[in-house]
Design an enzyme around this catalytic site. Structure first.
Site, mmCIF file in Angstrom:
data_model
loop_
_atom_site.group_PDB
_atom_site.id
_atom_site.type_symbol
_atom_site.label_atom_id
_atom_site.label_comp_id
_atom_site.label_asym_id
_atom_site.label_seq_id
_atom_site.Cartn_x
_atom_site.Cartn_y
_atom_site.Cartn_z
ATOM 1 N N TYR A 123 0.850 -1.196 0.000
ATOM 2 C CA TYR A 123 0.000 0.000 0.000
ATOM 3 C C TYR A 123 0.882 1.241 0.000
ATOM 4 C CZ TYR A 123 1.002 0.873 4.978
ATOM 5 O OH TYR A 123 1.627 1.154 6.168
ATOM 6 N N CYS A 124 0.253 2.349 -0.414
ATOM 7 C CA CYS A 124 0.969 3.633 -0.343
ATOM 8 C C CYS A 124 -0.015 4.686 0.147
ATOM 9 C CB CYS A 124 1.656 3.991 -1.659
ATOM 10 S SG CYS A 124 0.599 3.967 -3.123
ATOM 11 N N ARG A 125 -0.183 5.789 -0.561
ATOM 12 C CA ARG A 125 -0.962 6.912 -0.018
ATOM 13 C C ARG A 125 -2.455 6.758 -0.245
ATOM 14 N NH1 ARG A 125 3.410 9.362 -3.148
ATOM 15 N NH2 ARG A 125 5.121 9.882 -1.714
ATOM 16 N N CYS A 155 -2.260 6.274 -6.003
ATOM 17 C CA CYS A 155 -0.815 6.301 -5.799
ATOM 18 C C CYS A 155 -0.182 5.155 -6.590
ATOM 19 C CB CYS A 155 -0.497 6.159 -4.307
ATOM 20 S SG CYS A 155 1.266 6.121 -3.944
ATOM 21 N N PHE A 208 -2.950 4.587 2.988
ATOM 22 C CA PHE A 208 -2.832 4.934 4.402
ATOM 23 C C PHE A 208 -3.840 6.003 4.799
ATOM 24 C CE2 PHE A 208 -1.076 5.469 8.476
ATOM 25 C CZ PHE A 208 -0.987 6.830 8.733
#
Length: 220
Positions: free
Chosen positions: A179-181, A185, A209
């Site tokens: 996962y990222c933003r 993303c 996140f």
């Protein structure tokens, strides 16, 4: 040693095009398939091919003029059979190429579905269930400073641009959830491509996140 390309006479491809045009009709190919099995009358061929006798007769005459079928008389009946030459292998080659194309289309479709499923990833709800079974490892692919300011519980931080060199840090035998933003993303998508290229099971979290935190879920 370089070999020269064959030189064909000027009318070579014209003749090939004429054959292709003669074969280039679904009804004629259907008639040929039935004739290749055994010689048949026009009435039998019309019934088997699902066309009228007049229509079948018209197509058969075109095939006969091209030498692709031939006839013989059996009493009052005229029976059709394949003409001279390698026509059976030609029909087999056409069937084989069609099967190949269908297989390619199926493979592309299945790969597209699989790829979309992998890249679209899983929902927060699915992830929470998998986290309970401890069957996954969470991979935060954001930069280190973003990870330090907050991340999913138990997540491992390997920035996307360093993942190729740090694959050995990933626990063995677990599916990676990257996962990222947020959903747009690209860091997690790049990470998934890298992991798949090395044969590692991985999916991306559709949310990021920010969405996780906005849902009121615990962070570290």
């Amino acid at each position: 040693m370089k070999t020269s390309s064959p030189v064909f006479p000027a009318d070579h491809f014209t003749a090939l095009a004429d054959i292709a045009r003669t074969l280039g009709h679904a009804h004629r190919l259907a008639l040929l398939e039935h004739i290749a099995q055994e010689e048949r009358s026009v009435e039998q061929l019309a019934q088997l091919s699902g066309v009228s006798v007049a229509n079948a007769s018209q197509h058969l005459q075109q095939l006969k003029r091209a030498g692709i079928v031939q006839t013989r008389r059996d009493g009052k009946r005229v029976l059709y059979s394949l003409g001279a030459g390698p026509l059976a292998p030609l029909l087999e080659a056409l069937r084989g190429y069609l099967a190949y194309q269908h297989a390619e289309i199926r493979e592309v479709a299945l790969d597209s579905l699989s790829r979309r499923e992998r890249l679209e990833g899983i929902s927060i709800e699915e992830l929470l269930l998998q986290m309970q079974s401890q069957s996954v490892v969470l991979l935060d692919v954001r930069p280190e400073d973003e990870f330090a300011s907050g991340h999913l519980p138990g997540a491992l931080n390997i920035p996307a641009d360093a993942l190729q060199q740090r694959l050995a840090e990933l626990p063995k035998g677990k599916q990676v959830i990257a996962y990222c933003r947020g959903p747009y993303c690209v860091l997690s998508t790049d990470a998934i491509n890298t992991l798949h290229a090395h044969g590692l099971p991985a999916r991306r979290l559709r949310a990021g996140f920010d969405d996780w935190k906005a849902a009121g879920l615990s962070v570290e």
